[in-house]
Design a protein around this motif. Structure first.
Motif, PDB file in Angstrom:
ATOM      1  N   ASP A  72       2.982   8.616  13.407  1.00  0.00           N
ATOM      2  CA  ASP A  72       1.598   8.127  13.467  1.00  0.00           C
ATOM      3  C   ASP A  72       0.660   9.221  12.969  1.00  0.00           C
ATOM      4  O   ASP A  72       0.828  10.400  13.290  1.00  0.00           O
ATOM      5  CB  ASP A  72       1.250   7.746  14.900  1.00  0.00           C
ATOM      6  CG  ASP A  72      -0.059   6.992  15.000  1.00  0.00           C
ATOM      7  OD1 ASP A  72      -0.020   5.755  15.114  1.00  0.00           O
ATOM      8  OD2 ASP A  72      -1.122   7.644  14.916  1.00  0.00           O
ATOM      9  N   VAL A  73      -0.308   8.830  12.099  1.00  0.00           N
ATOM     10  CA  VAL A  73      -1.265   9.809  11.552  1.00  0.00           C
ATOM     11  C   VAL A  73      -2.231  10.212  12.672  1.00  0.00           C
ATOM     12  O   VAL A  73      -2.741   9.354  13.398  1.00  0.00           O
ATOM     13  CB  VAL A  73      -2.058   9.210  10.366  1.00  0.00           C
ATOM     14  CG1 VAL A  73      -3.006  10.238   9.755  1.00  0.00           C
ATOM     15  CG2 VAL A  73      -1.105   8.690   9.307  1.00  0.00           C
ATOM     16  N   ARG A 109      -0.931  16.436  19.672  1.00  0.00           N
ATOM     17  CA  ARG A 109      -0.746  15.927  18.301  1.00  0.00           C
ATOM     18  C   ARG A 109      -0.069  16.947  17.378  1.00  0.00           C
ATOM     19  O   ARG A 109       0.231  18.037  17.799  1.00  0.00           O
ATOM     20  CB  ARG A 109      -2.076  15.465  17.687  1.00  0.00           C
ATOM     21  CG  ARG A 109      -2.702  14.301  18.445  1.00  0.00           C
ATOM     22  CD  ARG A 109      -3.960  13.783  17.761  1.00  0.00           C
ATOM     23  NE  ARG A 109      -4.477  12.620  18.472  1.00  0.00           N
ATOM     24  CZ  ARG A 109      -5.219  12.662  19.568  1.00  0.00           C
ATOM     25  NH1 ARG A 109      -5.563  13.835  20.089  1.00  0.00           N
ATOM     26  NH2 ARG A 109      -5.630  11.561  20.150  1.00  0.00           N
ATOM     27  N   HIS A 169     -12.724   3.998   4.000  1.00  0.00           N
ATOM     28  CA  HIS A 169     -11.478   3.247   4.111  1.00  0.00           C
ATOM     29  C   HIS A 169     -10.529   3.508   2.943  1.00  0.00           C
ATOM     30  O   HIS A 169      -9.305   3.571   3.113  1.00  0.00           O
ATOM     31  CB  HIS A 169     -11.810   1.749   4.189  1.00  0.00           C
ATOM     32  CG  HIS A 169     -10.905   0.989   5.083  1.00  0.00           C
ATOM     33  ND1 HIS A 169     -11.015   1.009   6.466  1.00  0.00           N
ATOM     34  CD2 HIS A 169      -9.844   0.195   4.811  1.00  0.00           C
ATOM     35  CE1 HIS A 169     -10.058   0.243   6.973  1.00  0.00           C
ATOM     36  NE2 HIS A 169      -9.337  -0.265   5.987  1.00  0.00           N
ATOM     37  N   GLY A 203      -0.623  -0.715  11.040  1.00  0.00           N
ATOM     38  CA  GLY A 203      -1.757   0.197  10.827  1.00  0.00           C
ATOM     39  C   GLY A 203      -1.323   1.511  10.216  1.00  0.00           C
ATOM     40  O   GLY A 203      -0.745   1.529   9.117  1.00  0.00           O
ATOM     41  N   GLU A 204      -1.564   2.595  10.916  1.00  0.00           N
ATOM     42  CA  GLU A 204      -1.199   3.920  10.387  1.00  0.00           C
ATOM     43  C   GLU A 204       0.101   4.400  11.013  1.00  0.00           C
ATOM     44  O   GLU A 204       0.435   5.570  10.987  1.00  0.00           O
ATOM     45  CB  GLU A 204      -2.359   4.907  10.604  1.00  0.00           C
ATOM     46  CG  GLU A 204      -2.431   5.634  11.919  1.00  0.00           C
ATOM     47  CD  GLU A 204      -2.792   4.767  13.140  1.00  0.00           C
ATOM     48  OE1 GLU A 204      -2.661   3.532  13.057  1.00  0.00           O
ATOM     49  OE2 GLU A 204      -3.160   5.345  14.157  1.00  0.00           O
ATOM     50  N   ASN A 217     -11.013   7.539   8.359  1.00  0.00           N
ATOM     51  CA  ASN A 217     -11.704   6.336   7.856  1.00  0.00           C
ATOM     52  C   ASN A 217     -13.208   6.474   8.021  1.00  0.00           C
ATOM     53  O   ASN A 217     -13.973   6.187   7.074  1.00  0.00           O
ATOM     54  CB  ASN A 217     -11.242   5.100   8.631  1.00  0.00           C
ATOM     55  CG  ASN A 217     -10.003   4.462   8.021  1.00  0.00           C
ATOM     56  OD1 ASN A 217      -9.721   4.691   6.843  1.00  0.00           O
ATOM     57  ND2 ASN A 217      -9.258   3.703   8.807  1.00  0.00           N
ATOM     58  N   LEU A 233       0.826  -1.225   0.000  1.00  0.00           N
ATOM     59  CA  LEU A 233       0.000   0.000   0.000  1.00  0.00           C
ATOM     60  C   LEU A 233       0.854   1.265   0.000  1.00  0.00           C
ATOM     61  O   LEU A 233       0.620   2.190  -0.782  1.00  0.00           O
ATOM     62  CB  LEU A 233      -0.930  -0.007   1.237  1.00  0.00           C
ATOM     63  CG  LEU A 233      -1.819   1.221   1.399  1.00  0.00           C
ATOM     64  CD1 LEU A 233      -2.841   1.319   0.273  1.00  0.00           C
ATOM     65  CD2 LEU A 233      -2.555   1.198   2.757  1.00  0.00           C
ATOM     66  N   LEU A 271      -2.560   6.974   3.707  1.00  0.00           N
ATOM     67  CA  LEU A 271      -1.404   6.172   4.136  1.00  0.00           C
ATOM     68  C   LEU A 271      -0.383   6.043   3.001  1.00  0.00           C
ATOM     69  O   LEU A 271       0.823   6.138   3.218  1.00  0.00           O
ATOM     70  CB  LEU A 271      -1.854   4.770   4.580  1.00  0.00           C
ATOM     71  CG  LEU A 271      -2.669   4.705   5.877  1.00  0.00           C
ATOM     72  CD1 LEU A 271      -3.065   3.259   6.196  1.00  0.00           C
ATOM     73  CD2 LEU A 271      -1.866   5.265   7.051  1.00  0.00           C
ATOM     74  N   ASP A 325      -6.782   4.704   2.972  1.00  0.00           N
ATOM     75  CA  ASP A 325      -5.666   4.024   2.288  1.00  0.00           C
ATOM     76  C   ASP A 325      -4.841   5.021   1.489  1.00  0.00           C
ATOM     77  O   ASP A 325      -3.606   4.947   1.460  1.00  0.00           O
ATOM     78  CB  ASP A 325      -6.207   2.933   1.346  1.00  0.00           C
ATOM     79  CG  ASP A 325      -6.539   1.660   2.111  1.00  0.00           C
ATOM     80  OD1 ASP A 325      -6.259   1.599   3.316  1.00  0.00           O
ATOM     81  OD2 ASP A 325      -7.066   0.707   1.472  1.00  0.00           O
ATOM     82  N   PHE A 381      -6.643   9.255  12.782  1.00  0.00           N
ATOM     83  CA  PHE A 381      -6.842   8.541  11.502  1.00  0.00           C
ATOM     84  C   PHE A 381      -8.176   7.793  11.487  1.00  0.00           C
ATOM     85  O   PHE A 381      -8.802   7.621  10.439  1.00  0.00           O
ATOM     86  CB  PHE A 381      -5.662   7.579  11.259  1.00  0.00           C
ATOM     87  CG  PHE A 381      -5.676   6.960   9.910  1.00  0.00           C
ATOM     88  CD1 PHE A 381      -5.559   7.743   8.759  1.00  0.00           C
ATOM     89  CD2 PHE A 381      -5.825   5.583   9.753  1.00  0.00           C
ATOM     90  CE1 PHE A 381      -5.579   7.164   7.508  1.00  0.00           C
ATOM     91  CE2 PHE A 381      -5.856   5.006   8.502  1.00  0.00           C
ATOM     92  CZ  PHE A 381      -5.722   5.803   7.371  1.00  0.00           C
ATOM     93  N   LYS A 382      -8.596   7.338  12.623  1.00  0.00           N
ATOM     94  CA  LYS A 382      -9.867   6.617  12.697  1.00  0.00           C
ATOM     95  C   LYS A 382     -10.990   7.487  12.162  1.00  0.00           C
ATOM     96  O   LYS A 382     -11.862   7.021  11.398  1.00  0.00           O
ATOM     97  CB  LYS A 382     -10.137   6.224  14.148  1.00  0.00           C
ATOM     98  CG  LYS A 382     -11.347   5.330  14.356  1.00  0.00           C
ATOM     99  CD  LYS A 382     -11.445   4.879  15.798  1.00  0.00           C
ATOM    100  CE  LYS A 382     -12.650   3.977  16.050  1.00  0.00           C
ATOM    101  NZ  LYS A 382     -13.890   4.414  15.513  1.00  0.00           N
ATOM    102  N   ARG A 383     -10.850   8.807  12.449  1.00  0.00           N
ATOM    103  CA  ARG A 383     -11.873   9.733  11.990  1.00  0.00           C
ATOM    104  C   ARG A 383     -11.854   9.858  10.464  1.00  0.00           C
ATOM    105  O   ARG A 383     -12.885   9.986   9.820  1.00  0.00           O
ATOM    106  CB  ARG A 383     -11.644  11.106  12.644  1.00  0.00           C
ATOM    107  CG  ARG A 383     -12.905  11.963  12.688  1.00  0.00           C
ATOM    108  CD  ARG A 383     -12.585  13.353  13.188  1.00  0.00           C
ATOM    109  NE  ARG A 383     -12.291  13.368  14.610  1.00  0.00           N
ATOM    110  CZ  ARG A 383     -11.756  14.414  15.236  1.00  0.00           C
ATOM    111  NH1 ARG A 383     -11.436  15.500  14.570  1.00  0.00           N
ATOM    112  NH2 ARG A 383     -11.518  14.372  16.546  1.00  0.00           N
TER     113      ARG A 383
END
Ligand code: GTP
Length: 550
Positions: A418-419, A533, A431, A460-461, A426, A385, A438, A435, A422-424
């Motif tokens: 780490d992003v 962050r 998704h 993961g990220e 997605n 990826l 990333l 991707d 990132f969950k947000r």
């Protein structure tokens, strides 16, 4: 390129087979050429026999014609008729004085013509015989000998005196064997009354000399010794005429016959061949084609006897045909050798070419496999990826760098990236967009790193960046530079919202394990996240210092 053992064996085996086939080819050709030569010689031999028979018959006809011509002379008939009566009166056999007188008169009458006949036509015998049977009245060719009875020898004369029919043929004689024509002689006063027979004869010599020169060869007449013994008193040329072959030379057109007979004596000689036979004989003067066939005499032909009295030999030089055979044989051998060499070369190059192609194919396949292996390796080492190293490969390189550092003692810094939230991403954009973010981050990290830096996806990220030879301060600067670029360049596709990252920075402390070092970076990252962050934070093991704020 080397020909391996198996191919060498194959080549040798094929070469041997080829050699055998080639030799067979040359041999078959030679045998065939030899057979053709023998057939050609046999054909020539048949032709020679025919020529001989024609000359033989013509000679006999000539003898018969001469005999007929003389026997029809009334003067000859008159004198011979009187002579016959005188012999009867004087007791038969040689007769008396009157018989002698009439014999002389008959001789005087025919001797001028006889001289011409011997000179022009090579006539050897002119002989008046009394009947019944055969009693010599006058030998014009030998007038001093007369009165002898030849019933057991002059079979043709006996037969002519018996039935009055003319005869001609070959007959053995006391002094000369001959080709003879015998005709009846009739009385001048009564043409139906036969008074005796007239014989005109010649030898084979004239026939074979003229025939020999016209056919370009030589001829000899050989008689069986046993037949000659029975028929002759003595032969004028007897000493030279006896041969080791057990035969008597009646006539020959060449003295070379003796050498030929010596050669011929070593082969089977006993009987004359029934049919015409032509063989090749090697003599000191070269190869000779010798044709032989049987000779029968008058009695044999009359009685149907299968036993001939002799044989005719005709021989000619066969140097040209043997030379042609040798020439053809050499050409065959040369063709055989050249053909063998050409096929050998073709075979050699054929095997070489086949091997080369095989090796080329093997090389190509090997290269293809190597390329595939490399691709497989790359696939195994790379995260599909993001394009950065896979976690497995990163950890391997990470360990290698640690090991190297045991010797070099150079500073090394690890960045844990780490992003943020990132969950947000997605959850909000899906998704696929996650991707893409990333992927963009991975490629930017690669762009931003040096050749000997190691970029990996830790999970993961989360990404790792190992910076060999970089101290904490520089590492922190480089982390900050990366953070800034991400914030500036990476946006949510189609929305333009900027993506941010947090980075934990940890300098390697001597004696640290890999796990402790990663944990240190991870802790720094955790703190960076915790403190708001979009920032870089140095791990506490080194002097920590925040260089950035959100
Ligand atoms: N699209 C995508 N998402 C992934 C991938 N790997 C992990 N994630 C997601 O990344 C998210 C990580 O979320 P969290 O660990 O909660 O952290 P966060 O949302 O980034 O928040 P902070 O790290 O605290 O800023 C999870 O929802 C994972 O499902 C991936 O390969 N692609």
């Amino acid at each position: 390129m080397m020909i391996n053992k198996t191919h060498k064996r194959l080549f040798i085996l094929l070469s041997i087979m080829l050699f055998v086939a080639d030799t067979l080819f040359v041999t078959i050709n030679y045998v065939s050429d030899k057979r053709t030569m023998q057939q050609s010689l046999s054909q020539d031999g048949l032709q020679l026999e025919r020529s001989f028979n024609v000359a033989f018959t013509m000679t006999l006809n000539n003898m018969s014609q001469l005999a007929t011509f003389i026997a029809r002379s009334t003067e000859v008939q008159h004198l011979f008729s009187q002579g016959v009566q005188a012999v009867k009166k004087e007791g038969g056999g040689a007769g008396g004085a009157e018989s002698a007188r009439l014999r002389d008169m008959l001789y005087d009458s025919v001797s001028p013509g006889w001289a011409k006949m011997t000179e022009k036509y090579q006539v050897r015998q002119l002989h008046f015989h009394l009947g019944p049977g055969s009693t010599s009245f006058l030998r014009v060719h030998k007038p001093q000998r007369f009165g002898d009875n030849m019933d057991n020898l002059r079979h043709m004369v006996v037969d002519v005196n018996r039935d009055g029919d003319p005869r001609q043929g070959f007959e053995l004689g006391r002094v000369y064997s001959g080709l003879r024509g015998i005709v009846p002689v009739f009385s001048d006063s009564d043409s139906t009354h036969q008074i005796g027979a007239l014989e005109v004869g010649t030898s084979f010599k004239t026939l074979i000399d003229s025939l020999g020169s016209s056919i370009g060869g030589n001829i000899a007449v050989l008689l069986n010794e046993a037949n000659v013994e029975n028929a002759t008193w003595s032969r004028p040329n007897e000493p030279e005429s006896r041969t080791p072959c057990g035969c008597f030379i009646e006539a020959t057109s060449s003295p070379a016959l003796s050498a030929l007979l010596a050669e011929r004596a070593s082969t089977k000689w006993s009987k004359p061949p029934k049919s015409v036979r032509t063989i090749l004989v090697n003599t000191a003067s070269g190869p000779v084609a010798l044709t032989e066939f049987a000779l029968s005499d008058y009695v044999g032909e009359r009685d149907g006897s299968e036993t001939p009295v002799g044989r005719i030999m005709i021989w000619k030089s066969a140097a040209d045909v043997v030379e042609e055979l040798n020439h053809n044989t050499w050409i065959n051998i040369i063709y055989g050798i050249v053909g063998f060499l050409i096929i050998e070369l073709a075979l050699f190059w054929g095997i070489r070419l086949a091997l080369r192609q095989l090796e080329q194919t093997v090389d190509e396949r090997t290269q293809e496999i190597q390329v595939l292996n490399r691709q497989l390796e790359e696939i195994a080492h790379q995260d599909m990826l993001t394009g950065v190293s896979s976690r497995r490969y990163f950890m391997m390189r990470f360990q290698q760098e640690l090991n190297r550092n045991q010797r070099s003692k150079q500073p090394m810094t690890l960045l844990m990236v780490d992003v943020d939230r990132f969950k947000r991403v997605n959850d909000t954009w899906g998704h696929q967009v996650g991707d893409q973010v990333l992927s963009d981050l991975g490629h930017l990290m690669i762009e931003n790193s040096r050749n000997y830096d190691v970029v990996g996806r830790y999970g993961g990220e989360e990404f790792c960046l190992l910076l060999p030879g970089v101290d904490a301060a520089t590492g922190l600067q480089m982390a900050e530079k990366l953070r800034e670029r991400v914030e500036r360049q990476i946006t949510i596709p189609g929305d333009g919202i900027h993506v941010t990252i947090s980075i934990g920075v940890a300098l390697y402390a001597e004696g640290q394990s890999a796990e402790e070092w990663i944990n240190a970076a991870d802790q720094a990252l955790y703190k960076a996240k915790d403190s708001g962050r979009n920032r870089c934070l140095l791990a506490e093991t080194a002097r920590s210092e925040s260089l950035s704020t959100i």
